[in-house]
Enzyme design. Structure first.
Site, PDB file in Angstrom:
ATOM      1  N   ARG A  36     -47.820  15.568 -80.603  1.00  0.00           N
ATOM      2  CA  ARG A  36     -46.640  15.729 -80.618  1.00  0.00           C
ATOM      3  C   ARG A  36     -45.545  14.694 -80.416  1.00  0.00           C
ATOM      4  O   ARG A  36     -44.646  14.314 -81.246  1.00  0.00           O
ATOM      5  CB  ARG A  36     -46.189  16.791 -79.365  1.00  0.00           C
ATOM      6  CG  ARG A  36     -45.080  17.005 -79.092  1.00  0.00           C
ATOM      7  CD  ARG A  36     -44.652  17.866 -77.735  1.00  0.00           C
ATOM      8  NE  ARG A  36     -45.337  19.188 -77.836  1.00  0.00           N
ATOM      9  CZ  ARG A  36     -45.277  20.128 -77.034  1.00  0.00           C
ATOM     10  NH1 ARG A  36     -44.682  19.834 -75.626  1.00  0.00           N
ATOM     11  NH2 ARG A  36     -46.033  21.380 -77.089  1.00  0.00           N
ATOM     12  N   HIS A  82     -45.466  25.036 -87.951  1.00  0.00           N
ATOM     13  CA  HIS A  82     -45.138  24.466 -86.770  1.00  0.00           C
ATOM     14  C   HIS A  82     -44.298  25.715 -85.865  1.00  0.00           C
ATOM     15  O   HIS A  82     -43.219  25.705 -85.705  1.00  0.00           O
ATOM     16  CB  HIS A  82     -44.192  23.302 -86.916  1.00  0.00           C
ATOM     17  CG  HIS A  82     -43.807  22.482 -85.963  1.00  0.00           C
ATOM     18  ND1 HIS A  82     -44.908  21.574 -85.378  1.00  0.00           N
ATOM     19  CD2 HIS A  82     -42.889  22.567 -84.855  1.00  0.00           C
ATOM     20  CE1 HIS A  82     -44.529  20.929 -84.242  1.00  0.00           C
ATOM     21  NE2 HIS A  82     -43.281  21.284 -83.814  1.00  0.00           N
ATOM     22  N   TYR A 127     -25.049  26.225 -91.011  1.00  0.00           N
ATOM     23  CA  TYR A 127     -23.862  25.663 -91.797  1.00  0.00           C
ATOM     24  C   TYR A 127     -24.281  24.393 -92.699  1.00  0.00           C
ATOM     25  O   TYR A 127     -23.681  24.120 -93.534  1.00  0.00           O
ATOM     26  CB  TYR A 127     -22.731  25.196 -90.717  1.00  0.00           C
ATOM     27  CG  TYR A 127     -22.477  26.276 -90.062  1.00  0.00           C
ATOM     28  CD1 TYR A 127     -21.682  27.368 -90.559  1.00  0.00           C
ATOM     29  CD2 TYR A 127     -22.432  26.375 -88.533  1.00  0.00           C
ATOM     30  CE1 TYR A 127     -21.192  28.471 -89.659  1.00  0.00           C
ATOM     31  CE2 TYR A 127     -21.694  27.356 -87.824  1.00  0.00           C
ATOM     32  CZ  TYR A 127     -20.977  28.353 -88.295  1.00  0.00           C
ATOM     33  OH  TYR A 127     -20.806  29.521 -87.656  1.00  0.00           O
TER      34      TYR A 127
END
Length: 758
Positions: A36, A82, A127
């Site tokens: 991570r 993931h 967007y």
């Protein structure tokens, strides 16, 4: 000794709580560290970044493809590789698309992807649109060429690469930040051309030391154009140890008397800078600044304007203060902690990172070449069988038409392998035209040459190193650019002290005999006419500016200092200096001096000893002050005399005693000291000195052709230059008696300057 597992009647296993907690915590820690927070040395990526790039390549989002909604990419990453939060995944994607965050962005974004003033102001993923940048090719193009190891995804339905086959050391180029359990990483970005040059040098000179590599990589190269002002010695120590810090400072220029800030440090917002400077202005901490504007636009992304109050403002000193008190200069922690090639995290220095990455790249290129060599050999094997079939086409057709199982017959008749026989059987008849033999033989020749070249490279380390160098140089030419963060040797930033920040106004400081001090605005003040406490009266007045320091000299020879702007107003009767200082018991204040550091003073005691003292030596911040003039037993301090700025040449010291002796000698005969007793000025018999029968009554400095005025009671005598020659002598001599009636000297001053304040 470990406690064994205990079996319960129900068949469940029990484990002591401390062992279970320890194992669970260590497992979690290793997961966070390895999967991570920390990047891998090979491709310089964390798992989420690697999965985002791989998912985008699988979606066909190359640099030349059309943009796709970011939500599509995030969905693929979460659904396939993931299984974490979508917001965290999208933020990692945004970071790789921000040119002000990444030195070489990996994602080309369309839409609102944040701004330097607010990196978190990016639009929602529904967007924005994204695709890979051309630079991302250096991480992905060789993934399908047998260069990487693959692992199952989280649900075992797909495979993902353990590492991407980076053609460049992306770890150094884009840097990395992360916080794991018990460790963290902060690797700054570097310039691509510089890093590649160092890699090529290390390939050609495997024993190269760090100093040689730093000729190519002198410092990090941050995404912004601020100056890196870290000293070279600190940078060397950083690269030697793998930890340290770097400092980056904003750049500015002068334009018609205004200060224009044109570049900011990495991750610094222009709005934040404006707020910090404005806050100091509102608190009256920057009286030398008149106005502040932000003129940044699309053409000039950074243009902050600072308007000084006048052209007399020391711009360099002002900017040094702003560097020290705002984010115009920032320090960045460096901790090059990375998961090395052996899968273990450790802090590595620059040489270790470059060396291990080159090992990784060498192994990757070997795998790529071997993969290609295997494919070439396989193709040559097939072409060999195809050529045999072509040369015996009639027999091949007969066997195919006449045999139920033609493959074993072909293998037995022509000595073909299974793969060759299958390939011949799957070949269309129209491909066996007349010109096909020429094509087959040409392809065999080309592949044979490629096979020989690949084998030679794999067999000769020198040729392999040359190939690596050529590929690195080609990528540097294609993706490299000039350094953005210039290196500069700058003095450390220093904040202005209270004295420098105070408004500079003319004031008159007044000191009374009892040691009460006050300050009146302006220089047209009748200090002697002010009201004093009962039993107190005027002692001394000093005209200076409120931004200066005032030094006070007491009767024991100690000096004390105060900022002039902190003194109480002359509207009242002031305050005692004993409230600000801790003078010795029984000491009284005898004089005030300004902080003109170029000014020098003649300090002396009435025992006849003195020296020249620079003005800066009188400044003392502690309440107890500092000893400047050492007094013989029973002596007292005389009022200091300012030394003319013209220097000692032609200036004489006039010393008069209470017995009427006057001596003039050259000022150059006195030493310049910062503290001490000084040298003998005039020869007073020791017996008379000990008995208190004779002391130094007055001092003055006479510059030729000046006249000296002597006061004795109500009588005064003006000694012209011709008269003064009668009293000339060497320092320490007895001097010459003054005329009768003028031997009880009380004061002495130079006629051209008016009466001495003392």
């Amino acid at each position: 000794m470990d406690t064994p597992l205990l079996a319960t009647p129900e068949g469940l296993e029990r484990l002591p709580l401390h062992r279970f907690s320890e194992k669970a915590y260590l497992d979690y820690s290793m997961y966070v560290i390895l999967d991570r927070a920390l990047p891998r040395l090979g491709d310089g990526l964390k798992p989420v970044q690697r999965r985002i790039l791989y998912a985008m390549s699988e979606l066909g989002l190359a640099a030349t493809a059309k943009f796709k909604k970011s939500a599509r990419t995030v969905g693929d990453v979460l659904g396939k590789f993931h299984p974490h939060g979508d917001s965290a995944c999208y933020e990692a994607m945004v970071l790789m698309a921000q040119s002000f965050s990444y030195r070489y962005p990996l994602i080309d974004g369309q839409g609102n992807w944040g701004s330097p003033d607010d990196p978190k102001s990016f639009a929602a993923m529904r967007y924005t649109e994204a695709r890979l940048t051309p630079y991302a090719e250096v991480l992905l193009t060789e993934a399908d060429q047998g260069t990487v190891d693959w692992q199952p995804n989280f649900d075992g339905t797909l495979e993902e690469p353990r590492l991407l086959p980076a053609r460049l050391p992306n770890l150094l180029l884009n840097g990395a930040t992360g916080i794991a359990v018990g460790m963290a990483t902060d690797i700054p970005p570097h310039n691509l051309r510089e890093v590649v040059a160092a890699c090529i040098h290390l390939l050609q000179h495997p024993g190269a030391e760090l100093a040689e590599l730093m000729r190519f990589i002198p410092a990090p190269d941050l995404p912004t154009a601020g100056e890196i002002v870290t000293p070279a010695a600190e940078l060397r120590r950083l690269y030697e140890t793998g930890s340290g810090s770097i400092r980056q400072r904003a750049r500015y220029e002068l334009e018609q008397g205004e200060i224009i800030i044109t570049a900011l440090p990495f991750q610094v917002s222009g709005n934040r800078i404006m707020e910090q400077i404005a806050a100091q202005m509102q608190a009256r901490r920057l009286p030398m600044i008149e106005d502040l504007r932000d003129e940044s636009d699309h053409e000039c992304p950074t243009r902050l304007v600072i308007v000084p109050r006048s052209n007399r403002v020391d711009v360099a000193r002002l900017m040094s203060h702003l560097f020290a008190t705002t984010d115009l200069e920032r320090s960045y922690r460096v901790n090059m902690n990375v998961i090395a090639g052996n899968g273990r995290p450790r802090v590595m220095n620059l040489r270790e990172i470059l060396s291990e990455w080159l090992d990784f790249r060498t192994a990757t290129v070997r795998r790529r070449l071997q993969h290609r060599l295997d494919r070439v050999r396989e193709r040559l094997h097939l072409l060999e069988g195809l050529l045999i079939a072509f040369l015996n086409i009639d027999e091949v057709i007969r066997i195919i038409r006449g045999e139920d199982e033609p493959r074993p017959v072909l293998m037995a008749r022509f000595g073909l392998s299974e793969t060759q026989a299958d390939y011949v059987l799957n070949t269309r008849l129209r491909q066996l035209a007349r010109l096909e033999e020429i094509r087959i033989r040409q392809e065999q020749a080309d592949l044979g040459a490629e096979r020989d070249r690949l084998q030679a490279i794999l067999a000769e380390p020198a040729r392999l190193r040359q190939l690596l160098s050529d590929e690195l140089a080609a990528d540097a030419q294609k993706y490299g650019d000039a350094r953005r963060s210039p290196l500069a040797a700058r003095a450390p930033a220093l904040a202005l002290d209270d004295t420098e920040l105070a408004p500079s106004e003319p004031i008159t400081v007044v000191l009374s005999e009892k040691g009460w001090v006050r300050a009146a605005k302006g220089h047209e003040i009748d200090a002697a006419g002010l009201a004093y406490k009962s039993g107190d009266r005027f002692l001394d007045a000093l005209r200076l500016r409120s931004s200066q320091q005032v030094s006070f000299l007491d009767s024991t020879g100690r000096s004390y200092s105060l900022p002039a702007h902190t003194l109480p107003s002359a509207r009242g009767q002031g305050e005692p200096l004993t409230g600000r200082f801790d003078p010795p018991k029984g000491a009284a204040f005898v004089a005030m001096l300004g902080d003109e550091r170029a000014q020098r003073w003649l300090l002396a005691s009435d025992a006849g000893y003195g020296f020249i003292c620079p003005g800066e030596a009188l400044l003392a911040k502690p309440r107890s002050g500092k000893a400047v003039l050492t007094l013989p037993e029973g002596a007292r301090v005389l009022v200091p005399v300012a030394v003319p700025a013209t220097g000692p040449d032609g200036v004489r010291v006039a010393v008069a005693t209470t017995a009427g002796y006057l001596l003039l000698f050259a000022l150059a005969e006195l030493p310049e000291l910062v503290r001490g007793k000084g040298n003998k000025l005039i020869g007073i018999p020791s017996a008379r000195l000990k008995a208190g029968e004779e002391r130094v009554a007055a001092l003055a400095l006479v510059a030729a052709p000046g006249s000296l005025v002597i006061q004795a009671g109500r009588r005064t005598l003006t000694l012209k230059p011709a008269d003064l020659s009668l009293y000339l002598g060497e320092r320490g001599r007895r001097g010459t008696l003054l005329p009768r009636g003028l031997r009880a000297v009380e004061a002495m001053w130079v006629a051209e300057s008016g009466r001495h304040p003392g």
